[in-house]
Design a protein around this motif. Structure first.
Motif, PDB file in Angstrom:
ATOM      1  N   ALA A 391       0.830  -1.203   0.000  1.00 21.62           N
ATOM      2  CA  ALA A 391       0.000   0.000   0.000  1.00 21.62           C
ATOM      3  C   ALA A 391       0.869   1.260   0.000  1.00 21.62           C
ATOM      4  O   ALA A 391       0.346   2.362  -0.049  1.00 21.62           O
ATOM      5  N   ARG A 393       2.697   2.286   2.488  1.00 17.21           N
ATOM      6  CA  ARG A 393       2.769   2.919   3.800  1.00 17.21           C
ATOM      7  C   ARG A 393       3.996   2.503   4.586  1.00 17.21           C
ATOM      8  O   ARG A 393       4.350   3.128   5.581  1.00 17.21           O
ATOM      9  N   GLU A 395       6.995   2.472   3.305  1.00 17.89           N
ATOM     10  CA  GLU A 395       8.142   3.242   2.837  1.00 17.89           C
ATOM     11  C   GLU A 395       8.487   4.422   3.752  1.00 17.89           C
ATOM     12  O   GLU A 395       9.631   4.523   4.199  1.00 17.89           O
ATOM     13  N   PRO A 396       7.532   5.323   4.052  1.00 12.61           N
ATOM     14  CA  PRO A 396       7.920   6.441   4.921  1.00 12.61           C
ATOM     15  C   PRO A 396       8.346   5.986   6.308  1.00 12.61           C
ATOM     16  O   PRO A 396       9.191   6.619   6.931  1.00 12.61           O
ATOM     17  N   VAL A 397       7.758   4.897   6.790  1.00 15.70           N
ATOM     18  CA  VAL A 397       8.112   4.418   8.122  1.00 15.70           C
ATOM     19  C   VAL A 397       9.543   3.882   8.128  1.00 15.70           C
ATOM     20  O   VAL A 397      10.317   4.111   9.044  1.00 15.70           O
ATOM     21  N   LEU A 398       9.892   3.166   7.063  1.00 17.47           N
ATOM     22  CA  LEU A 398      11.226   2.581   7.011  1.00 17.47           C
ATOM     23  C   LEU A 398      12.266   3.595   6.578  1.00 17.47           C
ATOM     24  O   LEU A 398      13.454   3.294   6.552  1.00 17.47           O
ATOM     25  N   ALA A 399      11.832   4.798   6.234  1.00 16.19           N
ATOM     26  CA  ALA A 399      12.790   5.864   5.949  1.00 16.19           C
ATOM     27  C   ALA A 399      13.124   6.612   7.233  1.00 16.19           C
ATOM     28  O   ALA A 399      13.835   7.601   7.214  1.00 16.19           O
ATOM     29  N   THR A 400      12.583   6.159   8.353  1.00 18.38           N
ATOM     30  CA  THR A 400      12.925   6.774   9.645  1.00 18.38           C
ATOM     31  C   THR A 400      13.975   5.910  10.334  1.00 18.38           C
ATOM     32  O   THR A 400      14.487   4.967   9.752  1.00 18.38           O
ATOM     33  N   GLY A 401      14.218   6.206  11.592  1.00 22.24           N
ATOM     34  CA  GLY A 401      15.231   5.459  12.337  1.00 22.24           C
ATOM     35  C   GLY A 401      14.799   4.055  12.710  1.00 22.24           C
ATOM     36  O   GLY A 401      15.522   3.348  13.404  1.00 22.24           O
ATOM     37  N   LEU A 402      13.645   3.641  12.235  1.00 27.13           N
ATOM     38  CA  LEU A 402      13.161   2.299  12.559  1.00 27.13           C
ATOM     39  C   LEU A 402      13.766   1.306  11.561  1.00 27.13           C
ATOM     40  O   LEU A 402      13.619   1.476  10.359  1.00 27.13           O
ATOM     41  N   LEU A 547      12.535  -3.143  -1.011  1.00 25.58           N
ATOM     42  CA  LEU A 547      11.175  -2.914  -0.554  1.00 25.58           C
ATOM     43  C   LEU A 547      10.326  -2.675  -1.796  1.00 25.58           C
ATOM     44  O   LEU A 547      10.771  -2.009  -2.719  1.00 25.58           O
ATOM     45  N   THR A 549       7.791  -0.756  -3.768  1.00 30.08           N
ATOM     46  CA  THR A 549       7.252   0.589  -3.601  1.00 30.08           C
ATOM     47  C   THR A 549       6.129   0.804  -4.586  1.00 30.08           C
ATOM     48  O   THR A 549       5.983   0.059  -5.540  1.00 30.08           O
ATOM     49  N   LYS A 550       5.367   1.814  -4.294  1.00 30.79           N
ATOM     50  CA  LYS A 550       4.205   2.089  -5.144  1.00 30.79           C
ATOM     51  C   LYS A 550       4.587   2.762  -6.426  1.00 30.79           C
ATOM     52  O   LYS A 550       5.455   3.614  -6.421  1.00 30.79           O
TER      53      LYS A 550
END
Ligand SMILES: Nc1ncnc2c1ncn2[C@@H]1O[C@H](COP(=O)(O)OP(=O)(O)OP(=O)(O)O)[C@@H](O)[C@H]1O
Ligand SMILES: [Mg+2]
Lengths: 550, 306
Positions: A391, A393, A395-402, A547, A549-550
């Motif tokens: 979906a 979603r 991508e932005p989460v995995l572009a953080t420190g997580l 990953l 991506t869309k």
């Protein structure tokens, strides 16, 4: 000049219904094309899931005496709750055995398929925004739902034919082609009813997950209602679409008319679906979305809290379902004890099996059902990261420190803990509702232990799902095939003795069936180790792939 | 000056599609770098490789001195990202999504978050799908800008913003730049990049076809000159570097290569200049030269191409 304009005008100003359905045919063809793999897989799995165990019946019950014993075991509230109406027992040949033991169970999967098909081509399309593109083309407002329903009817009709051919070709003693046709038709008609249910649920909520979840809940409720009705031989069975299918008594009475109830219900539900769809906007649920908190709570801002939040609805839904499921079997415990006290033969038979009491074997049996529900929860939860990924979603989460590992692991943690919780809730509810009806003490301990031993097998399921996410992200549907396999072998294994090669791949088949069998550590430790290996493999694979991506 | 981003010979293929084909991109620390290219040129793919979301097939990448694939997590704490296509969680509000992304990155500046929500006129209590496209975009922008990240990777961040919001966005990016942070801004919105970027790289079919400051690029291209003179201009055609001269009475219009501008203007003064306007090449013209092969083929400006 006017002559050329008139027919065109006539068409556009034609009956509203015709307009609303414009483009339906093309959408059906398009859906068939999109599902050109999915549909054959479903059809093959369902046909095999029904015909393959049926083929094993002559081997399992070779003699008249064996069939009599089977009949006696089935002739109890518990036996009937798991199979179907008592009337099937009046002449227990292979034909009626197949209808009695398989129909009600396989139909649950047919229902799931129908709900998924309809949801996938309606609400899921709206949710992704693709429906908007389609509707912007000359496509009528009812075309998408109509196409989804036509598709569901066609797939169910194909299933009816396959089942009829399969059963007919088997040619078991006591089966007729007439009966086989009805046997297939009963599955299909029930499937169509559940497609109608989905036509309504997709109108209610804006989320496809919620819509299919409600659809599954109706399928589950239909199964429980018929179980309760059949076990008490009451008219309650007539309150369930699955009950109607079973009331056709294929190979016994070959009575077609109850299927009219299925079809009528489907028509009413579909009409309701079309009507409701006019009362909402494209992409919206029936109720407008509410506002929420303008800032995140402290819990949400942690990876695990975030995962929990995404799974919250499912967790609550499954917990309620698990409790209801457990509670619905508890009250039978008393009946069973009483009934069997009078049947000396059975007592002897059970004693020969290692001195298990009837209650013990009942607990072991229903725990298998609880396990299935927990397995479904585990797979839904463990595959959620994949749908977040597709979906766009993740991508932005995995572009953080997580890190990818932590992100995937937080979802996995919910799966590893959630499945066991569902299982234990069912066990506790079984004990809580059963305890007042029996003299037996230690019911809680037994029910909880019977459930708890299955936990490592649930972990293996989670591990398998996560390994697929890591290594074969496009084949995560295999996790669902696995659930189907576990379900069929588990359920049938409860009723009949399946050859061990057939069940060996199911982690659940290696679990000691407490309280009937003795507890052993070895299989549990082995399963835990396999789960750990699969999880490690999955996390590793996810770290090293692109990953999507869309 | 150190490079915040340096890639060389980057290749990424998706099956038969060669999305990146030897991409060399350098972004200096502290600059706003415009990353321009047409649809499908490979902008998003590049940014995803810079984030370690995709893995390059060949070539080298350094982001803030680290390897984005191997050191993804450590680097992500120093990077903020706005994806081209913002998808929000249907059951989370915009405010929750901002906080979530911020805290996962390792904390966000609350005061700045609230200030940005205010400036972007965003309602943080709506849920995912109920936002309009532009407002979804704003959620991602606020989440990225509210962080103290050193490097901002913005993939077409303003696609969908209204002109007022775009002004706000430009202000904020200037503040970010003043604070010494680095920005990679991909876009096909030329005017926006023109206003903000110190340097620009133009990507086409997976390669950087040109890179430099706007001034450098202009030097390589033509200026359009229009003038009104006392007497009709003659002899323009013989001047080096002058193209497409049109003379009608006392009005003249021509294009001249950057290197020959001086000579052309001197030539004009002999005819008595009454009015003079000149347009520097717009970014559209710059891009057209790289994208419109047939356009570029006819006139001898090979110097600008590689
Ligand atoms: N996952 C994928 N699978 C196959 N091809 C892909 C994938 N992702 C990108 N591509 C292809 O790679 C090329 C570059 O795509 P990319 O998304 O980087 O372009 P872009 O410059 O961001 O374009 P736009 O301006 O439209 O956003 C395109 O040809 C695209 O079709
Ligand atoms: Mg892009």
């Amino acid at each position: 000049m006017t002559a050329t304009a008139t027919p065109a005008l006539g068409r556009t100003a034609g009956p509203a219904a015709g307009n609303a359905l414009a483009g339906t045919g093309r959408l059906v063809r398009f859906a068939l094309r999109r599902d050109r793999v999915r549909i054959p897989v479903w059809l093959a799995a369902l046909t095999l899931g029904s015909v393959w165990p049926a083929a094993a019946f002559p081997e399992l019950y070779p003699t008249e005496a064996a069939r009599r014993t089977a009949m006696a075991t089935m002739n109890s509230p518990a036996g009937l709750a798991f199979t179907g109406p008592q009337r099937y027992l009046s002449d227990y040949h292979y034909g009626s055995m197949v209808s009695h033991q398989l129909l009600g169970f396989v139909v649950v999967f047919v229902g799931i398929m129908s709900v998924l098909l309809v949801t996938r081509h309606t609400r899921a399309e709206e949710e992704t925004g693709r429906a908007e593109l389609v509707r912007a083309a000359p496509v009528g407002r009812h075309a998408q739902l109509a196409a989804a329903l036509i598709l569901a009817v066609a797939v169910n009709a194909a299933l009816a034919i396959l089942l009829a051919l399969g059963m007919g070709a088997l040619g078991l003693e006591g089966t007729t082609w007439q009966g086989s046709l009805l046997y297939g038709a009963a599955h299909a008609a029930t499937g169509v009813t559940f497609a109608g249910v989905a036509a309504v649920t997709v109108q209610l909520t804006a989320h496809s997950r919620g819509a299919s979840g409600m659809g599954f809940a109706v399928v589950g409720a239909a199964y429980l209602v018929r179980a309760a009705g059949d076990s008490a031989d009451s008219a309650l069975s007539w309150a369930s679409p699955i009950g109607w299918a079973q009331q056709t008594f294929p190979y016994l009475d070959d009575r077609w008319w109850p299927l009219l109830l299925n079809l009528a219900a489907a028509a009413v539900l579909a009409a309701a679906g079309f009507a409701l769809s006019l009362r909402r906007d494209l992409g919206a649920g029936l109720r407008a979305a509410r506002r929420g908190r303008p800032a995140a709570s402290r819990l949400l801002a942690t990876p695990l809290g975030f995962a929990l939040r995404l799974h919250r609805g499912m967790l609550i839904g499954f917990a309620v379902g698990a409790l209801l499921l457990g509670a619905s079997y508890g009250p039978f415990l008393g009946d069973i004890e009483e009934m069997f006290r009078d049947i000396q033969v059975l007592q002897d038979a059970l004693a020969a099996l290692g001195g298990a009491t009837v209650i013990d074997s009942f607990i072991a049996m229903v725990t298998t059902i609880f396990t299935l529900v927990a397995t479904v929860h585990v797979v839904i939860t463990a595959l959620r990261p994949r749908s977040e990924e597709t979906a766009g979603r993740a991508e932005p989460v995995l572009a953080t420190g997580l890190s990818r590992t932590r992100w995937l692991a937080s979802h996995l943690a919910v799966a590893l803990a959630g499945g066991p919780v569902m299982l234990l809730l069912s066990g506790l509810a079984l004990a809580a509702t059963g305890a007042p009806t029996v003299a037996e003490t230690g019911l809680f301990g037994k029910a909880v232990a019977a459930a708890a031993v299955h936990i490592p097998a649930l972990w293996v399921t989670a591990g398998l799902a996560v390994a697929l996410v890591g290594w074969l992200p496009r084949a995560t549907v295999l996790a669902w095939l696995f659930v189907g396999y576990v379900g069929v072998t588990g359920y049938l294994g409860m009723l009949l003795r399946l050859p061990s090669w057939a069940t060996a791949l199911s982690p659940f088949s290696h679990v000691p069936r407490l309280p009937v069998e003795d507890f052993t550590w070895t299989p549990l430790l082995a399963l835990t180790a396999i789960a750990a290996a699969l999880i490690a493999l999955g996390l590793y694979g996810f770290r090293r792939r692109d990953l999507e991506t869309k | 000056m150190t490079a915040a981003i340096a890639t060389s010979g980057l290749v990424k293929t998706f099956g038969a599609t060669r999305a990146l084909d030897g991409l060399d991109l350098t972004v200096n620390a502290g600059e706003v770098h415009g990353f321009l290219g047409p649809n499908g040129a490979g902008k998003s793919t590049t940014i995803r490789i810079l984030l370690g979301i995709l893995r390059a097939d060949a070539g080298s990448v350094t982001v803030l001195g680290g390897d984005p694939w191997a050191d993804a997590v450590a680097l992500h704490r120093r990077i903020a990202y706005v994806p081209g296509d913002v998808e929000l969680w249907p059951n989370l509000t915009g405010g929750e999504a901002i906080d979530l992304l911020g805290s996962l990155r390792g904390g966000l500046n609350r005061r700045r978050r609230d200030e940005l929500i205010e400036r972007f006129d965003l309602d943080p209590s709506k849920k995912g799908r109920t936002y309009s496209k532009g407002n979804r975009q704003k959620v991602a922008i606020v989440a990225a800008l509210a962080s103290d990240a050193e490097l901002l990777l913005l993939d077409e961040p303003t696609a969908g913003l209204d002109p007022l919001m775009e002004v706000v966005f430009q202000e904020v990016i200037r503040e970010v730049k003043a604070a010494g942070r680095t920005v990679l801004l991909s876009s096909h919105i030329l005017a926006q990049v023109e206003k903000l970027a110190d340097r620009i790289s133009i990507i086409r079919q997976g390669r950087i076809v040109q890179s430099g400051t706007l001034a450098e690029m202009r030097h390589l291209t033509r200026t359009t000159v229009e003038a009104d003179t006392a007497t009709p201009v003659t002899g323009l055609d013989r001047l080096p570097g002058v193209h497409d001269a049109e003379v009608s009475g006392t009005r003249v219009r021509f294009a001249v290569d950057g290197a020959h501008l001086d000579g052309a203007i001197k030539h004009l003064t002999a005819f008595g200049i009454r009015a003079l306007t000149s347009h520097p090449p717009t970014l559209e013209e710059l891009m057209l030269r790289h994208y419109g092969d047939d356009l570029a083929a006819g006139n001898g400006t090979a110097a600008a191409r590689r």
